[in-house]
Write a protein that holds these residues in place. Structure first.
Motif, PDB file in Angstrom:
ATOM      1  N   ALA A 126      27.564   6.344 -13.100  1.00 42.03           N
ATOM      2  CA  ALA A 126      26.365   5.949 -11.701  1.00 42.03           C
ATOM      3  C   ALA A 126      25.452   7.127 -12.348  1.00 42.03           C
ATOM      4  CB  ALA A 126      27.418   5.584 -10.241  1.00 42.03           C
ATOM      5  N   TYR A 127      26.108   8.245 -12.438  1.00 39.98           N
ATOM      6  CA  TYR A 127      24.897   8.908 -12.597  1.00 39.98           C
ATOM      7  C   TYR A 127      23.847   9.358 -13.650  1.00 39.98           C
ATOM      8  CZ  TYR A 127      23.400  13.896 -13.267  1.00 39.98           C
ATOM      9  OH  TYR A 127      22.623  15.260 -13.272  1.00 39.98           O
ATOM     10  N   ALA A 128      24.660   8.562 -15.061  1.00 38.10           N
ATOM     11  CA  ALA A 128      23.504   8.059 -16.027  1.00 38.10           C
ATOM     12  C   ALA A 128      22.235   6.740 -15.918  1.00 38.10           C
ATOM     13  CB  ALA A 128      25.085   8.215 -17.391  1.00 38.10           C
ATOM     14  N   LEU A 129      23.232   6.426 -15.708  1.00 33.94           N
ATOM     15  CA  LEU A 129      22.399   5.390 -15.064  1.00 33.94           C
ATOM     16  C   LEU A 129      21.246   5.705 -14.176  1.00 33.94           C
ATOM     17  CD1 LEU A 129      24.641   2.469 -13.813  1.00 33.94           C
ATOM     18  CD2 LEU A 129      22.665   2.477 -15.702  1.00 33.94           C
ATOM     19  N   GLN A 130      21.515   6.523 -12.921  1.00 36.78           N
ATOM     20  CA  GLN A 130      20.349   7.603 -12.353  1.00 36.78           C
ATOM     21  C   GLN A 130      19.596   8.290 -13.091  1.00 36.78           C
ATOM     22  OE1 GLN A 130      22.029  10.064  -9.260  1.00 36.78           O
ATOM     23  NE2 GLN A 130      20.232  10.115  -8.208  1.00 36.78           N
ATOM     24  N   GLU A 131      19.956   8.622 -13.976  1.00 36.13           N
ATOM     25  CA  GLU A 131      19.416   9.953 -14.467  1.00 36.13           C
ATOM     26  C   GLU A 131      18.615   9.511 -15.449  1.00 36.13           C
ATOM     27  OE1 GLU A 131      18.632  13.561 -13.881  1.00 36.13           O
ATOM     28  OE2 GLU A 131      19.431  12.984 -11.939  1.00 36.13           O
ATOM     29  N   LYS A 132      19.220   8.847 -16.637  1.00 37.58           N
ATOM     30  CA  LYS A 132      18.694   8.000 -17.463  1.00 37.58           C
ATOM     31  C   LYS A 132      17.611   6.410 -17.448  1.00 37.58           C
ATOM     32  CE  LYS A 132      21.193  10.197 -20.419  1.00 37.58           C
ATOM     33  NZ  LYS A 132      22.585  10.268 -21.076  1.00 37.58           N
ATOM     34  N   ALA A 133      17.904   5.895 -16.137  1.00 37.14           N
ATOM     35  CA  ALA A 133      17.995   4.321 -16.493  1.00 37.14           C
ATOM     36  C   ALA A 133      16.636   4.328 -15.007  1.00 37.14           C
ATOM     37  CB  ALA A 133      18.452   3.934 -16.250  1.00 37.14           C
ATOM     38  N   GLY A 134      16.904   5.459 -14.208  1.00 37.03           N
ATOM     39  CA  GLY A 134      16.224   5.538 -13.059  1.00 37.03           C
ATOM     40  C   GLY A 134      16.893   4.407 -11.312  1.00 37.03           C
ATOM     41  N   ILE A 135      18.161   3.762 -12.005  1.00 35.64           N
ATOM     42  CA  ILE A 135      18.938   3.629 -10.359  1.00 35.64           C
ATOM     43  C   ILE A 135      19.317   4.457  -9.900  1.00 35.64           C
ATOM     44  CG2 ILE A 135      20.517   1.640 -10.649  1.00 35.64           C
ATOM     45  CD1 ILE A 135      19.782   0.966 -13.309  1.00 35.64           C
ATOM     46  N   SER A 136      19.251   4.254  -8.584  1.00 37.91           N
ATOM     47  CA  SER A 136      19.927   5.062  -7.064  1.00 37.91           C
ATOM     48  C   SER A 136      21.900   4.217  -7.710  1.00 37.91           C
ATOM     49  CB  SER A 136      19.658   4.598  -6.220  1.00 37.91           C
ATOM     50  OG  SER A 136      20.312   3.172  -5.700  1.00 37.91           O
ATOM     51  N   GLN A 137      22.627   5.538  -7.191  1.00 37.28           N
ATOM     52  CA  GLN A 137      23.766   5.391  -7.375  1.00 37.28           C
ATOM     53  C   GLN A 137      24.278   4.821  -5.849  1.00 37.28           C
ATOM     54  OE1 GLN A 137      26.231   9.044  -7.567  1.00 37.28           O
ATOM     55  NE2 GLN A 137      24.711  10.376  -8.772  1.00 37.28           N
ATOM     56  N   GLY A 138      22.917   4.421  -5.947  1.00 42.67           N
ATOM     57  CA  GLY A 138      24.028   3.900  -4.140  1.00 42.67           C
ATOM     58  C   GLY A 138      24.106   2.054  -4.993  1.00 42.67           C
ATOM     59  N   SER A 139      22.893   2.113  -5.682  1.00 42.72           N
ATOM     60  CA  SER A 139      22.394   0.535  -6.243  1.00 42.72           C
ATOM     61  C   SER A 139      23.907   0.390  -8.050  1.00 42.72           C
ATOM     62  CB  SER A 139      21.782  -0.431  -6.758  1.00 42.72           C
ATOM     63  OG  SER A 139      20.496  -0.119  -6.029  1.00 42.72           O
ATOM     64  N   ALA A 140      23.541   1.714  -8.534  1.00 43.38           N
ATOM     65  CA  ALA A 140      24.507   1.839  -9.873  1.00 43.38           C
ATOM     66  C   ALA A 140      25.827   1.020  -8.988  1.00 43.38           C
ATOM     67  CB  ALA A 140      24.565   2.652 -10.330  1.00 43.38           C
TER      68      ALA A 140
END
Length: 80
Positions: free
Chosen positions: A32-46
Motif C-alpha cells: 500500500a505504501y509503494a502504491l501511494q509513493e510511486k503510483a499516487g494512490i492513497s493508502q485508503g484506496s490501496a
C-alpha cells in the motif's frame, strides 16, 4: 458516503483502480505504501483494493515480507 462493507453492496466486478493496481503490482508497487509513493494512490484506496484482489485470488500476500510489510504478488489467475 458510506464506507465499503457498511451499507454498500459487495463488488462483483473489477473497477479501473483494481485493474491498474493489478497491472503495477508485478512492477514492484506491491505494498500500500509503494502504491501511494510511486503510483499516487492513497493508502485508503490501496488497502481495500489489495484486499479485494486477494479475495478474488488475483494477488496473494508474499511470504517472507520484511518488518511487518504486507507485500503482494500476482497470481497466475491475476496474470490471465
Amino acid at each position: 458516503m458510506p464506507r465499503p462493507g457498511r451499507g454498500r453492496k459487495p463488488r462483483t466486478q473489477a473497477s479501473l483502480l483494481d485493474l491498474f493496481v493489478l497491472a503495477v503490482v508485478p512492477q514492484g508497487h506491491n505494498t500500500a505504501y509503494a502504491l501511494q509513493e510511486k503510483a499516487g494512490i492513497s493508502q485508503g484506496s490501496a488497502i481495500p483494493t489489495l484486499r479485494w484482489l486477494e479475495q478474488e485470488g488475483l494477488v496473494k500476500k508474499a511470504k517472507g515480507s520484511t518488518r511487518g510489510k504486507q507485500e503482494f504478488s500476482i497470481t497466475s489467475t491475476g496474470e490471465a
